[in-house]
Motif scaffolding. Structure first.
Motif, PDB file in Angstrom:
ATOM      1  N   GLU A 190       0.874  -1.313   0.112  1.00 13.61           N
ATOM      2  CA  GLU A 190       0.181  -0.058  -0.118  1.00 13.61           C
ATOM      3  C   GLU A 190       0.802   1.067  -0.035  1.00 13.61           C
ATOM      4  OE1 GLU A 190      -3.948   1.482   0.343  1.00 13.61           O
ATOM      5  OE2 GLU A 190      -2.955  -0.462  -0.204  1.00 13.61           O
ATOM      6  N   ILE A 191       1.969   1.368   0.913  1.00 12.89           N
ATOM      7  CA  ILE A 191       2.875   2.493   0.948  1.00 12.89           C
ATOM      8  C   ILE A 191       3.779   2.487  -0.279  1.00 12.89           C
ATOM      9  CG2 ILE A 191       4.945   3.236   2.215  1.00 12.89           C
ATOM     10  CD1 ILE A 191       3.636   1.989   4.703  1.00 12.89           C
ATOM     11  N   PHE A 192       4.211   1.554  -0.806  1.00  8.03           N
ATOM     12  CA  PHE A 192       4.965   1.509  -2.201  1.00  8.03           C
ATOM     13  C   PHE A 192       4.309   2.173  -3.123  1.00  8.03           C
ATOM     14  CE2 PHE A 192       8.113  -1.495   0.025  1.00  8.03           C
ATOM     15  CZ  PHE A 192       9.080  -0.666  -0.031  1.00  8.03           C
ATOM     16  N   SER A 193       2.797   1.734  -3.110  1.00 11.46           N
ATOM     17  CA  SER A 193       2.195   2.050  -4.282  1.00 11.46           C
ATOM     18  C   SER A 193       1.728   3.555  -4.309  1.00 11.46           C
ATOM     19  CB  SER A 193       0.778   1.289  -4.384  1.00 11.46           C
ATOM     20  OG  SER A 193       0.085   1.565  -3.501  1.00 11.46           O
ATOM     21  N   THR A 194       1.684   4.131  -3.034  1.00 12.15           N
ATOM     22  CA  THR A 194       1.345   5.637  -3.017  1.00 12.15           C
ATOM     23  C   THR A 194       2.662   6.228  -3.336  1.00 12.15           C
ATOM     24  OG1 THR A 194       1.747   5.528  -0.579  1.00 12.15           O
ATOM     25  CG2 THR A 194      -0.382   5.548  -1.265  1.00 12.15           C
ATOM     26  N   ILE A 195       3.942   5.629  -2.758  1.00 10.77           N
ATOM     27  CA  ILE A 195       5.062   6.409  -3.033  1.00 10.77           C
ATOM     28  C   ILE A 195       5.321   6.346  -4.671  1.00 10.77           C
ATOM     29  CG2 ILE A 195       7.614   6.099  -2.869  1.00 10.77           C
ATOM     30  CD1 ILE A 195       7.248   5.330  -0.098  1.00 10.77           C
ATOM     31  N   ARG A 196       5.061   5.296  -5.396  1.00  7.16           N
ATOM     32  CA  ARG A 196       5.382   5.311  -6.671  1.00  7.16           C
ATOM     33  C   ARG A 196       4.431   6.055  -7.572  1.00  7.16           C
ATOM     34  NH1 ARG A 196       4.003  -0.006  -7.421  1.00  7.16           N
ATOM     35  NH2 ARG A 196       5.255  -0.632  -5.828  1.00  7.16           N
ATOM     36  N   LYS A 197       3.168   6.329  -6.906  1.00  2.58           N
ATOM     37  CA  LYS A 197       2.231   7.305  -7.617  1.00  2.58           C
ATOM     38  C   LYS A 197       2.608   8.805  -7.367  1.00  2.58           C
ATOM     39  CE  LYS A 197       0.026   3.690  -9.135  1.00  2.58           C
ATOM     40  NZ  LYS A 197      -0.444   2.954  -8.447  1.00  2.58           N
ATOM     41  N   ASN A 198       3.433   9.097  -6.248  1.00  6.53           N
ATOM     42  CA  ASN A 198       3.863  10.504  -5.920  1.00  6.53           C
ATOM     43  C   ASN A 198       5.298  10.568  -5.929  1.00  6.53           C
ATOM     44  OD1 ASN A 198       0.768  11.462  -5.389  1.00  6.53           O
ATOM     45  ND2 ASN A 198       1.265   9.545  -3.962  1.00  6.53           N
ATOM     46  N   LYS A 199       5.783  10.182  -7.096  1.00  9.95           N
ATOM     47  CA  LYS A 199       7.338  10.238  -7.125  1.00  9.95           C
ATOM     48  C   LYS A 199       7.999  11.536  -6.773  1.00  9.95           C
ATOM     49  CE  LYS A 199       8.141   6.576 -10.291  1.00  9.95           C
ATOM     50  NZ  LYS A 199       7.189   6.340 -11.431  1.00  9.95           N
ATOM     51  N   THR A 200       7.359  12.575  -7.417  1.00 10.94           N
ATOM     52  CA  THR A 200       8.015  13.818  -7.147  1.00 10.94           C
ATOM     53  C   THR A 200       8.153  14.451  -5.772  1.00 10.94           C
ATOM     54  OG1 THR A 200       7.019  14.496  -9.069  1.00 10.94           O
ATOM     55  CG2 THR A 200       8.240  16.221  -8.152  1.00 10.94           C
ATOM     56  N   ARG A 201       6.941  14.079  -5.222  1.00 11.27           N
ATOM     57  CA  ARG A 201       6.752  14.636  -3.708  1.00 11.27           C
ATOM     58  C   ARG A 201       7.626  13.879  -3.039  1.00 11.27           C
ATOM     59  NH1 ARG A 201       1.237  13.423  -1.905  1.00 11.27           N
ATOM     60  NH2 ARG A 201       2.055  11.541  -1.141  1.00 11.27           N
ATOM     61  N   THR A 202       7.765  12.477  -3.110  1.00  9.96           N
ATOM     62  CA  THR A 202       8.642  11.429  -2.348  1.00  9.96           C
ATOM     63  C   THR A 202      10.095  11.812  -2.515  1.00  9.96           C
ATOM     64  OG1 THR A 202       7.111   9.785  -2.649  1.00  9.96           O
ATOM     65  CG2 THR A 202       9.125   9.291  -1.904  1.00  9.96           C
ATOM     66  N   VAL A 203      10.514  12.264  -3.758  1.00  5.32           N
ATOM     67  CA  VAL A 203      11.773  12.569  -3.967  1.00  5.32           C
ATOM     68  C   VAL A 203      12.257  13.708  -3.406  1.00  5.32           C
ATOM     69  CG1 VAL A 203      13.394  13.413  -5.744  1.00  5.32           C
ATOM     70  CG2 VAL A 203      12.092  11.216  -6.266  1.00  5.32           C
ATOM     71  N   LEU A 204      11.454  14.659  -3.338  1.00  5.07           N
ATOM     72  CA  LEU A 204      11.792  16.040  -2.828  1.00  5.07           C
ATOM     73  C   LEU A 204      11.793  15.790  -1.324  1.00  5.07           C
ATOM     74  CD1 LEU A 204       9.621  18.699  -4.660  1.00  5.07           C
ATOM     75  CD2 LEU A 204      12.051  18.472  -5.038  1.00  5.07           C
ATOM     76  N   THR A 205      10.956  15.202  -0.755  1.00  4.23           N
ATOM     77  CA  THR A 205      10.986  15.060   0.897  1.00  4.23           C
ATOM     78  C   THR A 205      12.451  14.241   0.953  1.00  4.23           C
ATOM     79  OG1 THR A 205       8.624  14.490   0.698  1.00  4.23           O
ATOM     80  CG2 THR A 205       9.771  14.140   3.042  1.00  4.23           C
ATOM     81  N   GLY A 206      12.554  13.209   0.322  1.00  3.41           N
ATOM     82  CA  GLY A 206      13.715  12.558   0.640  1.00  3.41           C
ATOM     83  C   GLY A 206      15.035  13.158   0.347  1.00  3.41           C
ATOM     84  N   PHE A 207      15.084  14.328  -0.593  1.00  2.00           N
ATOM     85  CA  PHE A 207      16.204  15.155  -0.919  1.00  2.00           C
ATOM     86  C   PHE A 207      16.443  15.833   0.120  1.00  2.00           C
ATOM     87  CE2 PHE A 207      18.410  18.716  -2.822  1.00  2.00           C
ATOM     88  CZ  PHE A 207      19.192  18.165  -3.284  1.00  2.00           C
TER      89      PHE A 207
END
Lengths: 237, 417
Positions: B9-26
């Protein structure tokens, strides 16, 4: 199935207290197809929210499936919703980043059904609604009618006792509206209680009973017609 | 927590929201990268400074003759102060808390040193045997000069490892005779030393024999000594004591700061220690603020995530998601993003330090700085600790938005207007 006695509900907005439901008495039997009508501000959505355990009532007695609904924990309410109720909304409320199959399967996830099984079931239900080929499509690739059919599949996949539909045809053209209503009627024919909130007369007249709300009170209840229950159902349980 | 469905469930939301995830992670990766790199750089600086500083014993002082800047008893300013053996003996008797003392003279003229066909120009310093305790040598073979060498004017020599490599590239040096200005000296030891000067190539011979053979006088270039168990305040007293004694002897004003150059390593080492502490504190402050920024970033973005997903969370709750599962969803996403990107930042930070060390980058960019920057590594404890701190604080940062999400009422979330 549903019994309401003297239900009151008020909302407090700032210093104002808005008395929305002023004593509702209602009995809805198992397997009924009922519509709730009323102009905006009549309290029909509030009533549906209370029926759907999405909101608490302030006063009165609410019996759902012989169980008294009083202030309960969110977790318990969530469980009851998951077990007994299915929701259909005006704006479909599909999760945009999940495809049709995943959307339909989601209630089963909260029932802890294994992934493979729930996806298989989701495809089955989509098939019943004529959407098998659209299982892998995202909501934004579907038409309004298709979206609502996906939402209906999602609402019945847990095999609920009651479907609560809030303006299910509000965002659809008249032809699609009738298709959606036919589906809801088929669901009802399979024994599920269906409660539809609407402000459209023609939609309301497709149901067995119309409950007219005005200013937080039941103004009138109109019995329309009985559907033929012997008719075989396309929607099996 | 290790529910496979939840992760899917978590990975699918992360995959669908790549930009947001990458920015947070950055932002998180940058935070931990900065912390690791700064800590490593701080460590490198400290290692470098310590090793440079270690060439002189931290309880030592050195005295050099200077030139007067004040007229004194009829002698005009500008008089050169030349230390002699008598000064060495005088200080040896008079300095309180003295441990060891050594003088150093110097040999005028070119110092060509040879062994068979190998030769080179090396810096020959005539010293006492006690010099070993004043300067930090590491004896690689043989020994340093000893008391007998000094007393008996022996023609012996200890050479630095780099000198040995030039003169004896293929053989041992001990007991071989080398030529210093055409006089033969026997090698008794080989040593290595830390030095400011990367190219130091030093040779030490007994001061007594040097004065006899090369100088023909009793002039000294410097006097070095160590003190026992002495505080910074006491060391300043010793400096005064030395100035008074020398001023009497050589006839210069006690107020004249330039007549003698005195290097007080006791005081210097305290200054250095304070400097290291300050640098380390500075790094920690930057580190803490960087972590704080990363955490605030995660908090901020998770708040936005919850806001953005209000409707979705409402739907989930309507179809039966419990508050705990909603909290889990947001929290796990926050922890996963912080942990994964924290790990990336950690690897990047450690990697950069490793590259700097492996390829000697400091030396390539600015050679003189290289000696002050040695082995810039972060010990694993700090690195792992920092990551854990980041993950835990990331979880905290995720918790409040998650709780906010859990409190979302489906009716409000689903309301269209």
């Amino acid at each position: 199935m549903i019994r309401l006695q003297n239900i009151h509900k008020s909302y407090i907005t700032g210093t104002n207290k808005l008395h929305v439901l002023k004593g509702i008495d209602l009995h809805i039997k198992e397997g009924e197809l009922v519509s709730i009508m009323g102009s905006s501000g009549s309290g029909k959505s509030t009533l549906l929210n209370i029926l759907g355990l999405l909101d608490n009532h302030d006063d009165g007695v609410y019996l759902l499936n012989q169980q008294e609904i009083k202030a309960m924990s969110e977790t318990k309410a969530a469980k009851l919703r998951n077990d007994l109720l299915g929701f259909v909304f005006q704006s479909f409320n599909l999760i945009s980043f999940k495809n049709a199959m995943e959307n339909v399967a989601l209630p089963l996830y909260y029932k802890k059904v294994a992934r493979k099984k729930r996806n298989r079931m989701a495809v089955e239900y989509l098939d019943k609604l004529g959407l098998k080929d659209w299982a892998e499509h995202m909501p934004n690739e579907l038409s309004g009618g298709q979206k609502q059919r996906v939402a209906i599949a999602r609402s019945i996949i847990t095999n609920p006792k009651i479907i609560l539909a809030d303006e299910p045809t509000g965002a659809l053209d008249s032809k699609t509206s009738i298709e959606v209503m036919d589906i809801l009627k088929e669901i009802n024919a399979s024994g599920i209680t269906v409660i539809i909130v609407t402000h459209e007369n023609d939609i309301a007249h497709m149901t067995d009973r119309i409950i007219n709300l005005k200013d937080g009170r039941i103004e009138s209840i109109i019995e329309t017609r009985k559907v033929n229950r012997t008719e075989s159902s396309k929607i099996p349980q | 927590m290790f529910d496979r469905d939840k992760w899917q469930e978590i990975f699918s939301t992360i995959r669908k929201n790549k930009t947001r995830t990458v920015l947070t992670g950055f932002s998180v990766a940058t935070g931990i990268f900065m912390l690791i790199f700064l800590l490593g750089a701080g460590r490198g600086l400290r290692n470098g400074m310590t090793s440079v500083f270690a060439q002189d014993a931290t309880n030592s002082m050195q005295i050099y003759g200077g030139r007067t800047t004040k007229a004194y008893k009829g002698t005009p300013e500008g008089k050169r102060i030349q230390m002699v053996n008598e000064d060495y003996l005088g200080l040896k008797k008079s300095i309180s808390k003295l441990d060891v003392i050594s003088a150093m003279s110097y040999i005028p003229g070119a110092e060509t040193i040879s062994y068979k066909n190998n030769f080179g120009n090396f810096n020959v310093s005539p010293v006492h045997d006690t010099y070993e305790k004043i300067k930090n040598f590491e004896i690689l073979s043989g020994r340093f000069l000893n008391e007998k060498d000094i007393k008996e004017n022996r023609k012996v020599v200890v050479i630095q490892d780099v000198v040995k490599d030039v003169l004896f590239p293929k053989e041992t040096a001990i007991n071989k005779l080398i030529n210093i200005n055409n006089i033969k000296f026997k090698v008794v030891g080989v040593f290595s030393q830390q030095s400011f000067d990367e190219n130091s190539r030093d040779i030490y011979i007994p001061i007594t024999v040097a004065q006899k053979i090369f100088n023909n006088n009793d002039h000294l270039q410097r006097i070095s000594f160590t003190l026992n168990d002495i505080s910074v305040e006491e060391s300043k007293g010793v400096v005064q004591q030395v100035i008074y004694k020398m001023a009497d002897k050589h006839g210069f004003s006690k107020e004249d700061k330039s007549a003698l150059w005195i290097q007080n390593n006791i005081e210097n080492s305290q200054t250095f220690a304070a400097l290291f502490t300050a640098i380390e504190m500075f790094v920690w402050i930057i580190g803490i603020f960087t972590i704080a920024l990363g955490v605030i970033g995660v908090f901020n973005i998770m708040m936005i995530v919850v806001k953005e997903r209000t409707k979705e969370i409402g739907v989930r709750k309507a179809i039966g998601a419990s508050p705990a599962s909603v909290i889990g969803l947001i929290l796990m996403e926050a922890i996963f993003i912080t942990a994964a990107s924290g790990y990336i930042g950690l690897i990047a930070g450690v990697g950069l330090l490793e590259v700097i060390t492996q390829f000697d980058l400091i030396y390539k960019i600015y050679p003189p700085a290289a000696i002050y920057f040695v082995n810039p590594q972060v010990d694993l404890g700090i690195a792992v600790g920092a990551t854990i701190v980041l993950v835990v604080t990331g979880a905290l940062a995720g918790f409040f938005p998650a709780r906010k999400a859990a409190r979302i009422r489906p009716i409000e979330a689903l309301r269209d207007e």
